[in-house]
Design a protein around this motif. Structure first.
Motif, short mmCIF file in Angstrom:
data_model
loop_
_atom_site.label_atom_id
_atom_site.label_comp_id
_atom_site.label_asym_id
_atom_site.label_seq_id
_atom_site.Cartn_x
_atom_site.Cartn_y
_atom_site.Cartn_z
N GLU A 40 -19.53 37.56 1.58
CA GLU A 40 -18.47 38.41 2.15
C GLU A 40 -18.96 39.15 3.39
O GLU A 40 -18.17 39.83 4.03
CB GLU A 40 -17.96 39.40 1.10
N LYS A 41 -20.21 39.03 3.73
CA LYS A 41 -20.66 39.66 4.98
C LYS A 41 -19.85 39.09 6.14
O LYS A 41 -19.40 39.82 7.01
CB LYS A 41 -22.17 39.43 5.19
N ASP A 42 -19.68 37.78 6.13
CA ASP A 42 -18.81 37.13 7.12
C ASP A 42 -17.44 36.99 6.49
O ASP A 42 -17.02 35.91 6.08
CB ASP A 42 -19.40 35.78 7.51
N TYR A 43 -16.75 38.13 6.41
CA TYR A 43 -15.54 38.19 5.60
C TYR A 43 -14.42 37.33 6.16
O TYR A 43 -13.75 36.60 5.45
CB TYR A 43 -15.08 39.65 5.46
N GLN A 44 -14.26 37.41 7.47
CA GLN A 44 -13.21 36.59 8.10
C GLN A 44 -13.52 35.11 7.92
O GLN A 44 -12.64 34.31 7.61
CB GLN A 44 -13.08 36.94 9.59
N GLN A 45 -14.78 34.75 8.12
CA GLN A 45 -15.19 33.35 7.93
C GLN A 45 -14.83 32.88 6.53
O GLN A 45 -14.29 31.77 6.34
CB GLN A 45 -16.70 33.24 8.15
N LEU A 46 -15.11 33.70 5.53
CA LEU A 46 -14.79 33.33 4.15
C LEU A 46 -13.30 33.06 4.00
O LEU A 46 -12.90 32.05 3.41
CB LEU A 46 -15.24 34.45 3.21
N GLN A 47 -12.47 33.94 4.55
CA GLN A 47 -11.03 33.75 4.39
C GLN A 47 -10.54 32.55 5.18
O GLN A 47 -9.64 31.83 4.72
CB GLN A 47 -10.27 35.02 4.82
N VAL A 48 -11.09 32.32 6.34
CA VAL A 48 -10.70 31.15 7.15
C VAL A 48 -11.07 29.86 6.40
O VAL A 48 -10.28 28.91 6.34
CB VAL A 48 -11.38 31.20 8.54
N ILE A 49 -12.24 29.85 5.81
CA ILE A 49 -12.68 28.65 5.09
C ILE A 49 -11.83 28.44 3.83
O ILE A 49 -11.48 27.30 3.48
CB ILE A 49 -14.18 28.72 4.76
N ARG A 50 -11.51 29.52 3.14
CA ARG A 50 -10.60 29.40 1.99
C ARG A 50 -9.28 28.75 2.42
O ARG A 50 -8.76 27.86 1.74
CB ARG A 50 -10.23 30.80 1.48
N ARG A 51 -8.74 29.24 3.53
CA ARG A 51 -7.44 28.74 4.00
C ARG A 51 -7.54 27.28 4.42
O ARG A 51 -6.70 26.45 4.08
CB ARG A 51 -6.96 29.61 5.16
N MET A 52 -8.59 26.97 5.15
CA MET A 52 -8.79 25.59 5.61
C MET A 52 -8.91 24.64 4.42
O MET A 52 -8.30 23.57 4.38
CB MET A 52 -10.06 25.55 6.47
N THR A 53 -9.65 25.06 3.44
CA THR A 53 -9.88 24.23 2.24
C THR A 53 -8.58 24.03 1.47
O THR A 53 -8.28 22.92 1.00
CB THR A 53 -10.95 24.91 1.36
N ARG A 54 -7.80 25.09 1.37
CA ARG A 54 -6.49 25.00 0.71
C ARG A 54 -5.57 24.06 1.50
O ARG A 54 -4.99 23.13 0.95
CB ARG A 54 -5.87 26.39 0.63
#
Lengths: 294, 294
Positions: free
Chosen positions: A157-171
């Motif tokens: 979660e340090k790279d919080y935006q990255q985590l959310q972007v990757i979640r969205r991309m994966t979905r």
């Protein structure tokens, strides 16, 4: 959870070719695979991802790759710290099964022309400061997912935006991988762990403490009843700007999933910031709750 | 090649949900899977892909999906011909194991924001005439690859640029699927099979023969020693433009893999064209060789 600890006991396999990854993992068929994608120069944050993956999967693969396509012109691609020997020793000690450390030519054809782009969550914050950054991140992460075929992939979660972007991309792309976000790991004094902390002089290191402190101050204000986003942001920003070594890149209070800016802290919000400390750009973020902080 | 013909003998499974595809194919673990992605309204071209897949794989899945994201505003998304009952009967007769016919909402979240884009091969030809078309194609094909996990996927050479774009996308993103291109299938009189042929009036149907004829004329010229690309293109274009019902969208002689326009036919070239016949836009293409055509 590791039904077969054989690989761990037989020692870690280190490979640099895509074909080697595929043949190693072909033997893992039917077992769960955890992937921890990293840019190397590992710290306790990375190791916490690895430990989580080992708990939840039969086989854990770690990638070490400083991905050129997520760096912009004038950024620190060349300077980015690297220490493969030390990384491998840490990974072996922690029981990684497979380490994939490719050269850039192994991952990118000279005439590569395909990109994966998330256009909504990736547009603000770091996406606005670093055009093309998340396109590079999404592309390399999707590639690693195709190479490894992980059951689960671990991001901090340090790279919080990255985590959310990757979640969205994966979905959005129906990738059959569960994206697992793991808590930010901090030094005892509060500094968020980052490979880039190595760039800091002792004075900058002291200044950098303001990044976590400013989030704590905003959290206290929220706990005290302040729900106006502008006021919460200003509380945090003032603390950063008191220090002449710090230049704020962005500081926003956003919805934790959509990353849309909040006007009022009605539910959980994420305070998320990037700031230059001297010549080093650092990230930090944390949860704010209307009543009780965490 | 079909080590286990059990599924075929037990009849075809038809599903509309992603989860149903995944659970059906989980049982196929360890067996090879062929995927034939289509927009339905099947013709002999599609069936040739299915037959090839059945020969080369243990399990064959066919998708029927008129993908909205590859249609531009004002294109024929609504009008695109559909006949699910007929398609299912054909697929059952031909021995498909799994048919995946999702609704658009099943494949696209309302807030979907991730796109896969090939930026080089997709920029000219149909990509220039239909902005965003190949972005939609690449995105849906990558999604289908993630849902089905095919060993091989089959595409016809009728959509020649699409085939090359998908090959490149699959290579660049390290997708572990072999993209198999299959020969264009024609009516006995030469018309390339296309679901859109159903739009043609009898007069237009007659005019449309010029598409394959113009390629044959250029091929004869090449066989006769003509190697100048402009001259070869003009030979073909003149034959189209003689007919007032036809309006050429593009007509190019390109390298068969890079799709770069050729100036001289030194090795194999691909003559590739799109033309409006009345209100119907049709594609055709064929190989030209400097000495002997095929």
């Amino acid at each position: 959870m590791r039904r077969d600890a054989g690989k761990g006991e037989m020692g870690m396999r280190k490979v640099s070719r895509i074909q080697e990854v595929r043949s190693f993992l072909r033997e893992a068929s039917g077992r769960s695979i955890g992937l921890v994608p990293t840019m190397g120069y590992l710290h306790e944050g990375h190791l916490s991802l690895l430990r989580r993956s080992r708990k939840e999967n039969d086989v854990t693969a770690v990638s070490l790759f400083v991905n050129p396509t997520q760096f912009g012109p004038g950024e620190d691609l060349e300077a980015y710290p690297r220490d493969l020997e030390r990384d491998l020793a840490l990974l072996e000690r922690e029981g990684a099964d497979l380490v994939f450390a490719p050269r850039p030519e192994e991952l990118y054809f000279p005439d590569a022309s395909t990109w994966v782009e998330e256009t909504r969550l990736a547009s603000g914050l770091c996406g606005a400061s670093r055009p093309g950054h998340f396109r590079g991140v999404c592309t390399v992460v999707l590639k690693l997912f195709q190479i490894v075929g992980p059951t689960r992939a671990y991001f901090g979660e340090k790279d919080y935006q990255q985590l959310q972007v990757i979640r969205r991309m994966t979905r959005d792309l129906n990738v059959p991988t569960e994206v697992v976000g793991c808590p930010l790991v901090r030094e005892p004094d509060g500094l968020a762990l980052s490979s880039r902390n190595t760039y800091l002089s002792p004075e900058e290191r002291a200044s950098a403490l303001r990044l976590s402190r400013c989030i704590a101050l905003a959290r206290e204000a929220a706990r005290g009843g302040q729900r106006d986003a502008r006021s919460l942001r200003e509380t945090a920003r003032r603390h950063l700007e008191e220090d002449p070594r710090i230049r704020v890149d962005y500081l926003e209070l956003v919805h934790p999933e959509t990353l849309e800016p909040l006007e009022t802290l009605d539910g959980e919000g994420r305070l998320i910031l990037a700031a230059w400390v001297g010549k080093t750009r650092l990230l930090d973020n944390g949860t704010l709750c209307p009543e009780a902080g965490r």
